[in-house]
Design a protein around this motif. Structure first.
Motif, PDB file in Angstrom:
ATOM      1  N   TYR A 147      -1.248   3.316   7.101  1.00 25.80           N
ATOM      2  CA  TYR A 147      -0.461   2.178   6.615  1.00 25.80           C
ATOM      3  C   TYR A 147       1.031   2.453   6.771  1.00 25.80           C
ATOM      4  O   TYR A 147       1.805   1.573   7.162  1.00 25.80           O
ATOM      5  CB  TYR A 147      -0.836   1.847   5.163  1.00 25.80           C
ATOM      6  CG  TYR A 147      -2.040   0.923   5.125  1.00 25.80           C
ATOM      7  CD1 TYR A 147      -1.876  -0.454   5.314  1.00 25.80           C
ATOM      8  CD2 TYR A 147      -3.328   1.416   4.975  1.00 25.80           C
ATOM      9  CE1 TYR A 147      -2.973  -1.302   5.330  1.00 25.80           C
ATOM     10  CE2 TYR A 147      -4.429   0.569   4.991  1.00 25.80           C
ATOM     11  CZ  TYR A 147      -4.244  -0.791   5.170  1.00 25.80           C
ATOM     12  OH  TYR A 147      -5.321  -1.637   5.199  1.00 25.80           O
TER      13      TYR A 147
ATOM     14  N   ARG B 129      -2.854   4.842  -0.665  1.00 27.64           N
ATOM     15  CA  ARG B 129      -3.242   4.301   0.645  1.00 27.64           C
ATOM     16  C   ARG B 129      -2.159   4.476   1.706  1.00 27.64           C
ATOM     17  O   ARG B 129      -2.399   4.208   2.879  1.00 27.64           O
ATOM     18  CB  ARG B 129      -3.561   2.812   0.519  1.00 27.64           C
ATOM     19  CG  ARG B 129      -4.896   2.529  -0.122  1.00 27.64           C
ATOM     20  CD  ARG B 129      -5.233   1.058   0.028  1.00 27.64           C
ATOM     21  NE  ARG B 129      -6.401   0.693  -0.742  1.00 27.64           N
ATOM     22  CZ  ARG B 129      -6.479  -0.388  -1.510  1.00 27.64           C
ATOM     23  NH1 ARG B 129      -5.439  -1.207  -1.606  1.00 27.64           N
ATOM     24  NH2 ARG B 129      -7.580  -0.662  -2.170  1.00 27.64           N
TER      25      ARG B 129
ATOM     26  N   ASP C 233     -12.817   1.318  -0.769  1.00 28.59           N
ATOM     27  CA  ASP C 233     -11.863   2.177  -0.063  1.00 28.59           C
ATOM     28  C   ASP C 233     -12.540   3.203   0.830  1.00 28.59           C
ATOM     29  O   ASP C 233     -11.922   3.753   1.730  1.00 28.59           O
ATOM     30  CB  ASP C 233     -10.910   2.844  -1.054  1.00 28.59           C
ATOM     31  CG  ASP C 233      -9.624   2.013  -1.180  1.00 28.59           C
ATOM     32  OD1 ASP C 233      -9.099   1.593  -0.134  1.00 28.59           O
ATOM     33  OD2 ASP C 233      -9.182   1.761  -2.308  1.00 28.59           O
TER      34      ASP C 233
ATOM     35  N   LYS D 108      -3.566   6.319   4.286  1.00 21.46           N
ATOM     36  CA  LYS D 108      -4.913   5.914   4.677  1.00 21.46           C
ATOM     37  C   LYS D 108      -4.852   5.288   6.071  1.00 21.46           C
ATOM     38  O   LYS D 108      -3.860   4.635   6.426  1.00 21.46           O
ATOM     39  CB  LYS D 108      -5.435   4.885   3.654  1.00 21.46           C
ATOM     40  CG  LYS D 108      -6.805   4.317   3.991  1.00 21.46           C
ATOM     41  CD  LYS D 108      -7.297   3.318   2.947  1.00 21.46           C
ATOM     42  CE  LYS D 108      -8.597   2.670   3.439  1.00 21.46           C
ATOM     43  NZ  LYS D 108      -9.213   1.795   2.441  1.00 21.46           N
TER      44      LYS D 108
ATOM     45  N   HIS E  53       0.815  -1.218   0.000  1.00 21.69           N
ATOM     46  CA  HIS E  53       0.000   0.000   0.000  1.00 21.69           C
ATOM     47  C   HIS E  53       0.851   1.272   0.000  1.00 21.69           C
ATOM     48  O   HIS E  53       0.347   2.353  -0.245  1.00 21.69           O
ATOM     49  CB  HIS E  53      -0.919   0.020   1.220  1.00 21.69           C
ATOM     50  CG  HIS E  53      -1.787  -1.197   1.326  1.00 21.69           C
ATOM     51  ND1 HIS E  53      -2.614  -1.603   0.301  1.00 21.69           N
ATOM     52  CD2 HIS E  53      -1.948  -2.099   2.327  1.00 21.69           C
ATOM     53  CE1 HIS E  53      -3.249  -2.718   0.674  1.00 21.69           C
ATOM     54  NE2 HIS E  53      -2.865  -3.037   1.891  1.00 21.69           N
TER      55      HIS E  53
ATOM     56  N   GLY F 210      -6.468  -3.681   2.121  1.00 21.00           N
ATOM     57  CA  GLY F 210      -6.375  -2.219   2.160  1.00 21.00           C
ATOM     58  C   GLY F 210      -7.496  -1.542   2.926  1.00 21.00           C
ATOM     59  O   GLY F 210      -7.789  -0.373   2.694  1.00 21.00           O
TER      60      GLY F 210
ATOM     61  N   ALA G 215      -5.059   2.608   8.553  1.00 19.11           N
ATOM     62  CA  ALA G 215      -5.081   1.145   8.517  1.00 19.11           C
ATOM     63  C   ALA G 215      -5.833   0.644   9.745  1.00 19.11           C
ATOM     64  O   ALA G 215      -6.743  -0.174   9.650  1.00 19.11           O
ATOM     65  CB  ALA G 215      -3.652   0.608   8.504  1.00 19.11           C
TER      66      ALA G 215
END
Ligand code: PRX
Length: 649
Positions: free
Chosen positions: A117, A97, A302, A100, A92, A329, A102
């Motif tokens: 992430y 991501r 997502d 993003k 990722h 993800g 996690a």
């Protein structure tokens, strides 16, 4: 069994996927589902091989999909190389991501943390380096005994990164159960915390570790996370603080390339004998099962905030809080505490606060929350939810309707996912944008999984005939063996139908539409609050008490937990069974196994109904425990009087 068939036969409501859901779903409509099934039927290996290439990052690509030359020992994608942590994190980091969330974590006292992430990658690498510094090498076993905090996931991923095999022991298990698992796994390092928060109190995990380690001479180190700050004793040279071992540890650590067959983890589960089984899972196949079911069953997008409420001590937490969720993800929500602390609306408060879109929990929790009243969910805005799920036991139609209406606002599909510790990921479940749902049925096999209901001889049964639920082909996320006991793996799971089918103990029927209805366990295992407990384990714990001569444990129906634990106990001569002893024995079992195994009821008796060959007739005990008339043939019963006296009491 027949009583259950009768009751579910009356369930004939069908809920089609809402159009708005179906049009955006990852698998749209039954035609799409059938096309996937047809592809898997036509070319089983090609189907799974394509998925493995599409969904996993390979360090070295595989050329052979399945090696089934020595059944029941399957090897999937065996000549490839990969790393599970890299598949959960590194993949990722080269995409958007990277930043993003996690893990979105909430502690029971209300403290929160979010790890992107990128951040999760740093923390994982740092802890992986720390483990290496403690001498942990590829292939070593590490036991993780932690509360639901991000570091639990970090510890798992760190092991995966260096190719160490972890065994997470549920924080509700006792020191005794922990000791057994540490010894069986042959772990040299234990990762734990000073405690965790549960129902406003501290669970003193480190104290339990100390007790366990007095019997585990091979454990070199315990790494202790400071979570609650309550005082713990630290043994010089052996015990180290988490913050000390990661201090200065580099935030980069090479992801070791391992075989997809490399054991990612061992997870202990109950069977029908006294000794828990160490279910061994692979790296590649296991992860693939987790990823594809995240896509198909949970319809992951997502934009989702995905909350699986299971503890990481169970397989559900492994696959759908950590591995499958992260590899796909997702933003995975993790909550430390109890559903009703500090108030009965805590789950719903968290749904509102984190705008959870997908909520996955156990029927026992749904029933318990339902009982607390509709005013609790009514206080919160649950409109972010778009999909609900259940796991662990059949969901009764009443609980299903409440979940659907009150929590899901009548618009969220509910995926009733049937699977097991051994299966690694969902095997039977609706796909929410495709499968018409019947409340109480796990519906159809996930595409690529071949399931059936058969009789004693392994013959496929017709509609509505109750029999044994079997999986007829090996699948990527299946159990590979029982740790240290391949023969037990073979006998237990593949020994029933001449090695042809996988059978792990559930009864089921298929209806005229081919929908599976799970009817519960057919072996000596009871399902308490969605967790499997072997009756033999509880019996052994009871008999290990000096005053107990013999014990027989059965399940009985319980409104909230599904099944409660009923123990029939024969005391040694001269010992009187009174209320005080009931308490002592209940606590004794909790001490030996954990609070989850504490018998709800204990009945002292002079004898147990046995066959002439000395086998306890459990079905009679089950009837008595449930307050039913004892039914069926009792001609093999050795001593009618015992049964009569049990009935009279
Ligand atoms: O009896 C089935 C029941 O839970 C057992 C597996 O328990 P465990 O390995 O602890 O894993 C639980 C979470 C995956 C099964 O043999 N079970 C699980 N899911 C369902 C279920 N029974 C009916 N419906 C389900 N959806």
């Amino acid at each position: 069994m027949s009583a259950e068939i009768e009751s579910v036969l009356h369930e004939n409501r069908v809920f089609d996927p809402p159009a708005a859901f179906a049009t955006q779903a990852n698998v749209r409509g039954m035609d799409a589902y059938r096309a996937m099934v047809a592809k898997a039927e036509a070319d089983y290996e090609g189907y799974w091989g394509d998925l493995a290439r599409e969904h996993l990052d390979w360090i070295k690509p595989f050329t052979r999909v399945l090696n089934w030359d020595h059944p029941p020992f399957a090897r999937w994608f065996e000549d490839g190389l990969l790393n599970v942590a890299a598949n959960c994190l590194d993949r990722h980091l080269t995409t958007w991501r990277k930043n993003k969330a996690a893990i979105v974590w909430e502690g029971e006292p209300g403290d929160t943390r979010t790890l992107t992430y990128q951040e999760l990658h740093w923390e994982t690498c740092r802890f992986a380096n720390a483990l290496k510094g403690l001498g942990v090498q590829t292939g070593d076993r590490v036991v993780i005994y932690m509360p639901m905090v991000p570091e639990a996931a970090i510890a798992m991923l760190a092991c995966a990164r260096i190719g160490a095999t972890h065994s997470v022991v549920f924080g509700g298990f006792s020191a005794e159960a922990l000791k057994d698992r540490i010894l069986d796994a042959g772990a040299r390092v234990v990762v734990t915390a000073d405690g965790g928060w549960r129902r406003g109190a501290v669970v003193p995990l480190k104290d339990f570790v100390d007790e366990a380690l007095t019997h585990c001479p091979d454990v070199r180190h315990a790494v202790v996370l400071k979570r609650t700050g309550h005082p713990v004793s630290m043994t010089d040279g052996r015990d180290l603080w988490w913050h000390d071992v990661v201090a200065g540890a580099p935030s980069r650590c090479e992801a070791v390339a391992v075989s997809p067959e490399h054991p990612l983890f061992i997870l202990y589960t109950s069977g029908s004998t006294g000794k828990p089984k160490g279910v061994v899972h692979s790296s590649g196949g296991y992860l693939l099962g987790g990823i594809v079911t995240m896509q198909w069953v949970f319809d992951l997008k997502d934009t989702d905030t995905f909350w699986c409420t299971a503890d990481i001590g169970w397989v559900t937490g492994h696959t759908y809080v950590v591995y499958g969720a992260l590899a796909a993800g997702a933003t995975s929500v993790m909550y430390e505490g109890a559903p009703t602390t500090p108030h009965a609306g805590r789950f719903w408060e968290l749904v509102e606060k984190h705008k959870v879109t997908t909520f996955y929990t156990a029927p026992t929790a749904i029933r318990a929350l339902n009982k607390l009243g509709d005013e609790w969910p009514a206080k919160y805005d649950l409109s972010s939810l778009r999909l609900l799920g259940t796991v662990g036991e059949p969901i009764n139609p009443e609980a299903w309707m409440w979940y659907h209406k009150v929590i899901g606002g009548g618009t969220c599909p509910i995926v009733d996912t049937w699977w097991q510790t051994e299966t690694g990921s969902h095997l039977i479940s609706p796909l929410p944008g495709a499968t018409p749902i019947k409340p109480g049925s796990a519906t159809l096999a996930v595409p690529g999984i071949f399931a059936d209901v058969v009789n004693d001889q392994g013959k496929s049964l017709g509609p509505d005939q109750g029999g044994y639920l079997v999986i007829t082909k090996p699948w990527p996320s299946m159990i590979r063996t029982v740790h240290g006991d391949p023969e037990r793996y073979k006998q237990n799971y593949w020994g029933h139908f001449g090695g042809r089918y996988y059978f792990a103990g559930d009864g089921a029927r298929k209806d005229k539409d081919g929908y599976f209805w799970i009817m519960g366990r057919v072996d000596d295992v009871i399902n308490v609050a969605g967790h499997r407990l072997g009756t033999m384990e509880i019996e052994s714990a009871l008999v290990s008490h000096g005053k107990v001569a013999e014990a027989a444990v059965v399940g009985f129906p319980d409104d909230i937990k599904g099944e409660g634990i009923f123990a029939f106990v024969i005391l040694h001569r001269g010992v009187t069974g009174d209320d005080a002893l009931v308490k002592v024995l209940r606590d004794h079992v909790a001490h030996e196994i954990g609070a989850i195994a504490r018998p709800d009821r204990i009945r002292f008796t002079e004898g147990l109904p046995k066959t002439r060959s000395g086998k306890i007739m459990r079905r009679l005990l089950r009837d008595i425990a449930a307050g039913r008339d004892t039914q069926g043939d009792i001609s093999t019963l050795e001593d009618q009087k015992t049964l009569e006296s049990l009935r009279e009491d």
